[in-house]
Design a protein around this motif. Structure first.
Motif, PDB file in Angstrom:
ATOM      1  N   MET A   1      -2.377 -44.243   0.813  1.00 24.46           N
ATOM      2  CA  MET A   1      -3.350 -43.260   0.623  1.00 24.46           C
ATOM      3  C   MET A   1      -1.725 -42.231  -0.025  1.00 24.46           C
ATOM      4  N   ASN A   2      -2.794 -40.770  -0.248  1.00 25.27           N
ATOM      5  CA  ASN A   2      -2.093 -40.097  -0.791  1.00 25.27           C
ATOM      6  C   ASN A   2      -1.243 -39.316   0.669  1.00 25.27           C
ATOM      7  N   PRO A   3      -0.233 -38.108   0.357  1.00 26.72           N
ATOM      8  CA  PRO A   3       0.080 -37.225   1.007  1.00 26.72           C
ATOM      9  C   PRO A   3      -0.837 -36.453   2.133  1.00 26.72           C
ATOM     10  N   GLU A   4      -1.267 -35.979   2.063  1.00 25.89           N
ATOM     11  CA  GLU A   4      -2.409 -35.345   2.905  1.00 25.89           C
ATOM     12  C   GLU A   4      -2.933 -35.981   3.643  1.00 25.89           C
ATOM     13  N   GLU A   5      -3.067 -37.464   3.106  1.00 27.70           N
ATOM     14  CA  GLU A   5      -3.897 -38.490   4.145  1.00 27.70           C
ATOM     15  C   GLU A   5      -3.381 -38.735   5.479  1.00 27.70           C
ATOM     16  N   VAL A   6      -1.725 -39.126   4.740  1.00 31.31           N
ATOM     17  CA  VAL A   6      -0.855 -39.665   5.860  1.00 31.31           C
ATOM     18  C   VAL A   6      -0.392 -38.039   6.798  1.00 31.31           C
ATOM     19  N   ARG A   7      -0.397 -37.580   6.249  1.00 28.66           N
ATOM     20  CA  ARG A   7      -0.328 -35.816   7.174  1.00 28.66           C
ATOM     21  C   ARG A   7      -1.772 -35.567   8.193  1.00 28.66           C
ATOM     22  N   ASP A   8      -2.673 -36.216   7.719  1.00 32.12           N
ATOM     23  CA  ASP A   8      -3.888 -36.236   9.007  1.00 32.12           C
ATOM     24  C   ASP A   8      -3.604 -37.554  10.718  1.00 32.12           C
ATOM     25  N   LEU A   9      -3.403 -38.302   9.634  1.00 30.11           N
ATOM     26  CA  LEU A   9      -2.876 -39.286  10.643  1.00 30.11           C
ATOM     27  C   LEU A   9      -1.721 -39.302  11.316  1.00 30.11           C
ATOM     28  N   LEU A  10      -0.498 -38.242  11.043  1.00 27.09           N
ATOM     29  CA  LEU A  10       1.116 -38.793  11.260  1.00 27.09           C
ATOM     30  C   LEU A  10       0.330 -37.867  13.053  1.00 27.09           C
ATOM     31  N   PRO A  11      -0.044 -37.025  13.788  1.00 27.06           N
ATOM     32  CA  PRO A  11      -0.374 -36.604  14.747  1.00 27.06           C
ATOM     33  C   PRO A  11      -0.977 -38.410  15.645  1.00 27.06           C
ATOM     34  N   LEU A  12      -2.181 -38.695  15.779  1.00 25.43           N
ATOM     35  CA  LEU A  12      -1.986 -39.902  16.146  1.00 25.43           C
ATOM     36  C   LEU A  12      -1.160 -40.855  16.088  1.00 25.43           C
ATOM     37  N   TYR A  13      -0.586 -40.905  15.264  1.00 21.87           N
ATOM     38  CA  TYR A  13       0.136 -42.149  14.797  1.00 21.87           C
ATOM     39  C   TYR A  13       1.980 -41.915  15.972  1.00 21.87           C
ATOM     40  N   ALA A  14       2.004 -40.133  16.159  1.00 21.20           N
ATOM     41  CA  ALA A  14       3.037 -40.089  17.032  1.00 21.20           C
ATOM     42  C   ALA A  14       2.626 -40.379  18.391  1.00 21.20           C
ATOM     43  N   LEU A  15       1.034 -40.662  18.855  1.00 20.26           N
ATOM     44  CA  LEU A  15       0.334 -40.752  20.022  1.00 20.26           C
ATOM     45  C   LEU A  15       0.508 -42.229  20.601  1.00 20.26           C
ATOM     46  N   GLY A  16       0.628 -43.294  19.123  1.00 19.20           N
ATOM     47  CA  GLY A  16      -0.231 -44.571  19.611  1.00 19.20           C
ATOM     48  C   GLY A  16      -1.053 -44.985  19.202  1.00 19.20           C
ATOM     49  N   ALA A  17      -1.832 -43.929  18.881  1.00 18.74           N
ATOM     50  CA  ALA A  17      -3.085 -44.225  18.965  1.00 18.74           C
ATOM     51  C   ALA A  17      -4.133 -44.487  17.734  1.00 18.74           C
ATOM     52  N   LEU A  18      -3.411 -45.708  16.316  1.00 17.60           N
ATOM     53  CA  LEU A  18      -3.548 -45.907  16.021  1.00 17.60           C
ATOM     54  C   LEU A  18      -3.763 -47.326  16.162  1.00 17.60           C
ATOM     55  N   SER A  19      -5.232 -48.129  15.133  1.00 16.49           N
ATOM     56  CA  SER A  19      -5.054 -49.491  15.872  1.00 16.49           C
ATOM     57  C   SER A  19      -3.441 -50.150  14.693  1.00 16.49           C
ATOM     58  N   PRO A  20      -2.996 -50.973  14.780  1.00 15.62           N
ATOM     59  CA  PRO A  20      -1.599 -52.096  14.140  1.00 15.62           C
ATOM     60  C   PRO A  20      -2.037 -52.152  12.953  1.00 15.62           C
ATOM     61  N   LYS A  21      -3.738 -51.945  11.747  1.00 12.83           N
ATOM     62  CA  LYS A  21      -3.716 -52.205  10.656  1.00 12.83           C
ATOM     63  C   LYS A  21      -3.421 -51.023  10.226  1.00 12.83           C
ATOM     64  N   GLU A  22      -3.708 -49.337  10.647  1.00 17.08           N
ATOM     65  CA  GLU A  22      -3.524 -47.615  10.351  1.00 17.08           C
ATOM     66  C   GLU A  22      -2.581 -48.098  10.639  1.00 17.08           C
ATOM     67  N   ARG A  23      -1.779 -48.136  11.664  1.00 18.01           N
ATOM     68  CA  ARG A  23      -0.173 -47.913  12.228  1.00 18.01           C
ATOM     69  C   ARG A  23       0.542 -48.163   9.777  1.00 18.01           C
ATOM     70  N   SER A  24      -0.077 -49.795  10.788  1.00 17.39           N
ATOM     71  CA  SER A  24       0.884 -50.376   9.454  1.00 17.39           C
ATOM     72  C   SER A  24       1.137 -49.896   7.918  1.00 17.39           C
ATOM     73  N   ARG A  25      -0.104 -49.043   8.017  1.00 14.00           N
ATOM     74  CA  ARG A  25      -0.331 -48.223   6.614  1.00 14.00           C
ATOM     75  C   ARG A  25       0.264 -47.135   6.513  1.00 14.00           C
ATOM     76  N   VAL A  26      -0.236 -45.851   7.481  1.00 11.86           N
ATOM     77  CA  VAL A  26       1.031 -44.913   7.687  1.00 11.86           C
ATOM     78  C   VAL A  26       2.665 -45.217   7.130  1.00 11.86           C
ATOM     79  N   GLU A  27       3.092 -46.172   7.978  1.00  9.90           N
ATOM     80  CA  GLU A  27       3.964 -46.524   7.781  1.00  9.90           C
ATOM     81  C   GLU A  27       4.814 -47.200   6.258  1.00  9.90           C
ATOM     82  N   GLU A  28       3.965 -47.959   5.695  1.00 11.08           N
ATOM     83  CA  GLU A  28       3.877 -48.561   4.573  1.00 11.08           C
ATOM     84  C   GLU A  28       3.889 -46.841   3.484  1.00 11.08           C
ATOM     85  N   ALA A  29       2.941 -46.154   3.721  1.00 11.33           N
ATOM     86  CA  ALA A  29       3.178 -44.648   3.236  1.00 11.33           C
ATOM     87  C   ALA A  29       4.568 -43.752   3.512  1.00 11.33           C
TER      88      ALA A  29
END
Length: 205
Positions: A1-29
């Protein structure tokens, strides 16, 4: 993921609304882009206080502009894209205004009976969206605040005269439609509202 894609997912990451796979991708990014951790930390702090009374505090410089810019750019969103924008708006308002009504609307977007409707200005420009749930509750999400000295007012539309509903100053407002209302419109009014719309801001299309 590029930085803007990560930024788009940060609100859902903060709310715990991502799937385990998506959450792992955000944390790696976030490991690849450590400069995003500040924004992530701010959003997670806001998410932790969504269900608690909080004292309004100034937003970190530039954060409101970033969040609202993402809302403004959305034209023909998917339900998933609107989940990201609504989550971002909730977190923004939790930081600056102490909003208490958490993530219920976020989860409503996953329901097949929930409608996401566009609001257009009299000139045809998209100026907001209305999320309408099956129980007739609605969330109005607009692209800007009202001008100084004016307020937004929501209207229930039916086959007769528009029904005056709540006035509001923020670009987010939750309300409940009366049974006879089929849609929602928004106008600009003097403080206190009006019995009839004076300056139309957004009409359903």
């Amino acid at each position: 993921m590029n930085p803007e894609e990560v930024r788009d997912l940060l609100p859902l990451y903060a709310l715990g609304a991502l799937s385990p796979k998506e959450r792992s991708r955000v944390e790696e990014a976030l490991k690849r882009y450590p400069e995003l951790w500040t924004e992530a930390a701010v959003l997670m702090e806001a998410a932790a206080h969504l269900a608690q009374p909080v004292t309004p505090t100034p937003l970190p410089h530039g954060l409101e502009a970033k969040v609202m810019a993402r809302i403004h750019l959305l034209r023909r969103p998917s339900i998933g894209a609107w989940a990201v924008r609504v989550a971002a708006a909730f977190l923004l308002l939790a930081l600056s205004y102490g909003v208490l009504w958490g993530g219920g609307w976020l989860w409503a977007l996953r329901e097949p009976t929930t409608q996401v409707l566009a609001l257009a200005s009299p000139q045809g420009e998209v100026v907001g969206r209305v999320i309408l749930r099956e129980d007739r509750s609605a969330l109005v999400l607009l692209s800007q605040r009202p001008p100084k000295g004016r307020v937004f007012q929501a209207w229930g539309l039916n086959r007769g005269e528009p029904l005056p509903l709540a006035t509001f100053r923020l670009p987010l407002k939750s309300l409940r439609l009366p049974p006879e209302a089929l849609a929602v419109a928004v106008s600009l009014e003097p403080p206190g509202g009006s019995h009839k719309p004076t300056t139309l801001f957004g009409l359903p299309r």
